[in-house]
Design an enzyme around this catalytic site. Structure first.
Site, short mmCIF file in Angstrom:
data_model
loop_
_atom_site.label_atom_id
_atom_site.label_comp_id
_atom_site.label_asym_id
_atom_site.label_seq_id
_atom_site.Cartn_x
_atom_site.Cartn_y
_atom_site.Cartn_z
N GLU A 89 1.24 -0.39 -5.17
CA GLU A 89 0.31 0.72 -5.41
C GLU A 89 1.17 1.98 -5.44
OE1 GLU A 89 -3.30 3.38 -3.63
OE2 GLU A 89 -1.79 2.47 -2.33
N ASP A 95 0.82 -1.21 0.00
CA ASP A 95 0.00 0.00 0.00
C ASP A 95 0.85 1.26 0.00
OD1 ASP A 95 -2.55 1.49 0.49
OD2 ASP A 95 -1.56 1.95 2.40
#
Length: 411
Positions: free
Chosen positions: A216, A163
């Site tokens: 990401e 993330d």
């Protein structure tokens, strides 16, 4: 072929009284649904223990423990095993960039800034009001890499989506001038985070070579998915955020306005092979007032469903691996809520039809080598017409490793 169904366990499906289902209860139903849809993997929003439901797991407190919301560690092992027996891989969303400031967690762990930075200009994340790991400390890097290894070794998960990589890579991420500390070369690159990400990817690839790690990463940082030996960060795939923003903006326009913005569909091919890309229609696009994918589409109810079918068709024909957030497969009407069930009860005839379309797309994607073999190779793609001959009509070919494998895509 890699086609991922992204799931938040606490809101995918709940018991009739509104309570959470257990890992084992979720496993049977999720495996059946995912197999029916034809996805190759599920990706779970973070399941490491976290104190606040509203963080969706992204503010983890215990990096080595599955959340007890749905059961104990053995139950989570059973969950993974059930999906594996159904032929479905399990990817975990994992957040090594920041952690909550709860006093019963890692913050000020021994009375000092042990896991976080001592420099106050690097210590906290302004967007999430969380603390930032000091990746330059070997003990901290080892702690985090050890966490990744633990999930792979003990729970047999198949990889991670890391993330908010961009927030790790840039020292000035979301920070105004004067409130951040340059690196030793005077730049804004976080050299410690770069070294940590390379250590993570290298360690995982050496010990678990069949695993997949997705970044990401939303900026133009070069070579995110290139080998470490070639100067890259070593991720297997990078989320293609540019494609996502362009295509959703295009599809949200009334059809009569789309011709003037047709470049939103074609210009992204200029960089489509610079990285190994994942095409994400994720949870981030259906929260915080953004509305559901269904309600992003223009027109009547029937036209919204038709536009969703077109959107998903474009996604599965376009080069790149695929990711679709739960509920989008049947046209969830409302914005995603982490504390309630998906709108299974509103799945009507058109919703069932959309779900069948997703099944058909996944089936075609998996059996046609041209749609997945050369995703990151420009030789696997060729334009037929970018919409110049017939405005609004776009066509291209996808090719596989064998010259016999050819698919014509027309939109």
């Amino acid at each position: 072929p890699v086609s991922i169904y992204e799931v938040h366990l606490g809101s995918w499906m709940r018991a009739p009284n509104g309570s959470w289902l257990t890992y084992r209860e979720l496993a049977e139903q999720l495996a059946e649904h995912t197999c029916q849809l034809g996805f190759t993997h599920v990706e779970l929003l973070p399941v490491a223990e976290h104190p606040f439901d509203g963080s969706w797991g992204y503010q983890a407190l215990s990096y080595y423990a599955p959340t007890s919301r749905y059961g104990n560690p053995d139950d989570f092992m059973g969950f993974v095993d059930t999906l594996h027996q159904a032929g479905i891989g399990v990817i975990l969303d994992w957040a090594p960039g920041h952690f909550p400031n709860d006093t019963h967690g890692l913050a000020g762990f021994d009375g000092t800034y042990l896991y976080e930075h001592t420099d106050p200009r690097q210590r906290s994340h302004p967007d999430w009001h969380t603390l930032v790991f000091d990746h330059g400390r070997q003990e901290v890097a080892d702690f985090l890499v050890g966490s990744a290894m633990f999930w792979l070794d003990q729970y047999h998960v198949d990889g991670f989506r890391v993330d908010a990589v961009a927030s790790m890579l840039y020292l000035d991420y979301s920070r105004p001038a004067g409130s951040w500390t340059p690196n030793r070369h005077g730049g804004n690159e976080n050299l410690d985070a770069v070294a940590f990400l390379r250590l993570l990817n290298n360690s995982v690839q050496k010990q678990f070579p069949d695993s997949l790690i997705f970044a990401e990463e939303s900026t133009a940082w070069p070579q995110v998915s290139h080998p470490i030996q070639a100067g890259g960060l070593g991720f297997d795939f990078k989320w293609n955020m540019g494609w996502m923003h362009d295509v959703l903006d295009h599809m949200s326009r009334p059809p009569k306005e789309r011709l003037a913005h047709q470049a939103q569909l074609t210009e992204s091919l200029g960089y489509a092979f610079a990285e190994r890309f994942m095409l994400p229609l994720s949870h981030d696009e259906v929260v915080h007032g953004k509305g559901s994918l269904f309600n992003k589409m223009p027109g009547t109810r029937n036209e919204k469903f038709a536009n969703l079918r077109l959107l998903f068709g474009w996604m599965f024909g376009y080069p790149g691996k695929k990711l679709l957030f739960m509920g989008n497969e049947f046209g969830q009407r409302g914005e995603w809520q982490h504390d309630s069930n998906l709108e299974w009860h509103r799945r009507d005839k058109l919703g069932w039809g959309l779900q069948q379309w997703v099944c058909d797309l996944n089936r075609l994607y998996r059996v046609e080598p041209a749609l997945h073999e050369l995703d990151s190779d420009p030789s696997g793609f060729a334009w037929v017409d970018r919409g110049h001959e017939v405005p609004g009509l776009i066509s291209f070919t996808r090719r596989g490793a064998s010259p016999r494998d050819l698919v014509l895509c027309v939109y």
